[in-house]
Design a protein around this motif. Structure first.
Motif, mmCIF file in Angstrom:
data_model
loop_
_atom_site.group_PDB
_atom_site.id
_atom_site.type_symbol
_atom_site.label_atom_id
_atom_site.label_comp_id
_atom_site.label_asym_id
_atom_site.label_seq_id
_atom_site.Cartn_x
_atom_site.Cartn_y
_atom_site.Cartn_z
ATOM 1 N N THR B 47 0.796 -1.137 0.043
ATOM 2 C CA THR B 47 0.018 -0.044 0.113
ATOM 3 C C THR B 47 0.757 1.302 0.069
ATOM 4 O OG1 THR B 47 -0.195 0.640 2.307
ATOM 5 C CG2 THR B 47 -1.670 -1.536 1.755
ATOM 6 N N LEU B 48 0.347 2.511 -0.307
ATOM 7 C CA LEU B 48 1.025 3.591 -0.315
ATOM 8 C C LEU B 48 1.913 3.854 1.191
ATOM 9 C CD1 LEU B 48 1.218 6.223 -2.219
ATOM 10 C CD2 LEU B 48 -0.319 7.224 -0.627
ATOM 11 N N ILE B 49 1.403 3.743 2.124
ATOM 12 C CA ILE B 49 1.839 3.828 3.396
ATOM 13 C C ILE B 49 2.750 2.771 3.673
ATOM 14 C CG2 ILE B 49 1.557 3.999 5.886
ATOM 15 C CD1 ILE B 49 -1.348 5.615 5.315
ATOM 16 N N ALA B 50 2.282 1.388 3.539
ATOM 17 C CA ALA B 50 3.444 0.337 3.937
ATOM 18 C C ALA B 50 4.548 0.604 3.003
ATOM 19 C CB ALA B 50 2.527 -0.945 3.435
ATOM 20 N N GLN B 52 5.850 3.208 2.010
ATOM 21 C CA GLN B 52 6.603 4.384 2.673
ATOM 22 C C GLN B 52 7.479 3.989 3.794
ATOM 23 O OE1 GLN B 52 3.728 7.519 3.617
ATOM 24 N NE2 GLN B 52 4.342 8.640 2.100
ATOM 25 N N LEU B 53 6.952 3.020 4.474
ATOM 26 C CA LEU B 53 7.699 2.066 5.741
ATOM 27 C C LEU B 53 8.531 1.050 5.271
ATOM 28 C CD1 LEU B 53 4.348 1.472 7.903
ATOM 29 C CD2 LEU B 53 6.140 3.320 8.315
ATOM 30 N N ALA B 77 3.265 -2.872 11.327
ATOM 31 C CA ALA B 77 2.276 -1.425 10.996
ATOM 32 C C ALA B 77 2.100 -1.716 9.320
ATOM 33 C CB ALA B 77 3.192 -0.531 11.403
ATOM 34 N N SER B 80 -0.413 -4.316 8.680
ATOM 35 C CA SER B 80 -1.735 -4.065 9.135
ATOM 36 C C SER B 80 -2.437 -3.207 8.192
ATOM 37 C CB SER B 80 -1.904 -2.972 10.455
ATOM 38 O OG SER B 80 -2.938 -2.701 10.777
ATOM 39 N N GLN B 81 -1.717 -2.291 7.432
ATOM 40 C CA GLN B 81 -2.261 -1.702 6.129
ATOM 41 C C GLN B 81 -2.596 -2.354 5.048
ATOM 42 O OE1 GLN B 81 -2.761 1.349 8.528
ATOM 43 N NE2 GLN B 81 -2.712 2.258 6.406
ATOM 44 N N ASN B 85 -6.324 -2.748 3.718
ATOM 45 C CA ASN B 85 -6.785 -1.936 2.641
ATOM 46 C C ASN B 85 -6.383 -2.848 1.246
ATOM 47 O OD1 ASN B 85 -7.177 0.160 4.081
ATOM 48 N ND2 ASN B 85 -5.154 0.857 4.238
#
Lengths: 210, 210
Positions: B47-50, B52-53, B77, B80-81, B85
């Motif tokens: 995902t976008l946030i994952a 970034q992580l 984390a 979880s995203q 998602n």
């Protein structure tokens, strides 16, 4: 004979708009005057990586929803970096550490605000923070609507600041419960008082841990 | 009568250089041929946030050390995203989900490689993954030095790929232990065999869950 000074770890807590930044400045002035070596830091954030996590956590316009579990894990990941790379080295070097928010904020925001199971926070607190609890936690307390009204007068709100009044009332309630649970560590200051009164109470609380 | 097909959640695991990308392509070709709807994804990321992580987790040149706890929390984390998602919505939409790594990688890398307490991983697995275990996990197995030699021929290595041979031997050991612990879910394939043999075993394993 002058009292022997030992550097301390002090955290400032409270909902948005209660005057945490002003409190940090008061402490900064006081420690400077007392010729103490100190660092000012904040959570989430305080290190290069923790600040990257802060950006992800607080970005106000998201195309992807952050799960409550992700929010909790990122807060503690940021805290782990902050402790290992900033707080512990500073304390070992004899510096005072003043942090705008610390682990109590996870209980208040993720536990109270987001209503996440408190046990999850306790487990992560035990893993990541352990014995590194602050010597003093200054809670600037005000009704949620007072803080929110002040916060809204500032620039753009972050993702968490955009939450509802109910959210911040739950945050405040958990802060007050924790203050009652840890009376030796907590100093609760009524943030609706005049700036002078708030500042003098902050300095009195610092003087108390000197 | 044709067997009724149900979409499945399949994960590919193994140390660096064992041919996970090639395995994903084989599965992609097979599912396309069988006219199945599917998504290909990966961890950390997806995902976008994952993603970034992932960048924070894998950046090869860091000015700040990442604690093992931070590494573990960021992996979960990201997961979880990924689950909320991508994986769950895709499965609900009737799509097959093929993920290059999933929760077993946390046991292998953070538990085996970094030697973090397995209980921490089990707690996070229970919180974040819960019942969403894969229907099939294909473990591409090879001695650590074989995979590493192949991985070194590729472009720049990430932060985790820069670890020692010992680290990857511990990773492999945990993967094999988990395969022994969950024999119904795991299919272990000897990745030192010819590409044709590996591919045919992969397809046989997929065919098995059809």
């Amino acid at each position: 004979m002058q009292k022997q000074l030992t550097n301390k770890f002090i955290t400032i807590e409270g909902v948005e708009g209660v005057g945490k930044s002003t409190a940090v400045k008061s402490i900064q002035n006081y420690l400077t005057e007392k010729k103490q070596d100190f660092i000012l830091t904040r959570e989430p954030g305080g290190t290069l990586i923790a600040e990257q996590l802060r950006k992800i956590l607080l970005a106000p316009t998201l195309t992807e929803e952050i799960t409550t579990d992700t929010e909790l894990l990122l807060m503690f990941a940021s805290r782990s970096q902050h402790i290992a790379n900033v707080i512990v080295p500073a304390l070992h070097a004899g510096k005072w550490v003043i942090s705008d928010r610390f682990v109590d904020a996870s209980y208040a925001y993720q536990g109270g605000g987001r209503q996440l199971d408190k046990k999850k926070i306790e487990i992560l607190d035990h893993w990541i923070v352990g014995d590194l609890q602050p010597h003093l936690t200054i809670l600037l307390d005000a009704p949620a609507e007072v803080g929110l009204a002040r916060a809204k007068n500032r620039s753009a709100q972050d993702r968490i600041e955009q939450e509802t009044l109910d959210f911040f009332e739950r945050v405040r309630e958990v802060y007050l419960n924790r203050a009652a649970q840890f009376p030796k560590r907590y100093c609760v200051i009524d943030a609706t008082q005049s700036l002078e009164k708030v500042q003098s109470e902050i300095i009195a609380s610092i003087h108390h841990v000197f």
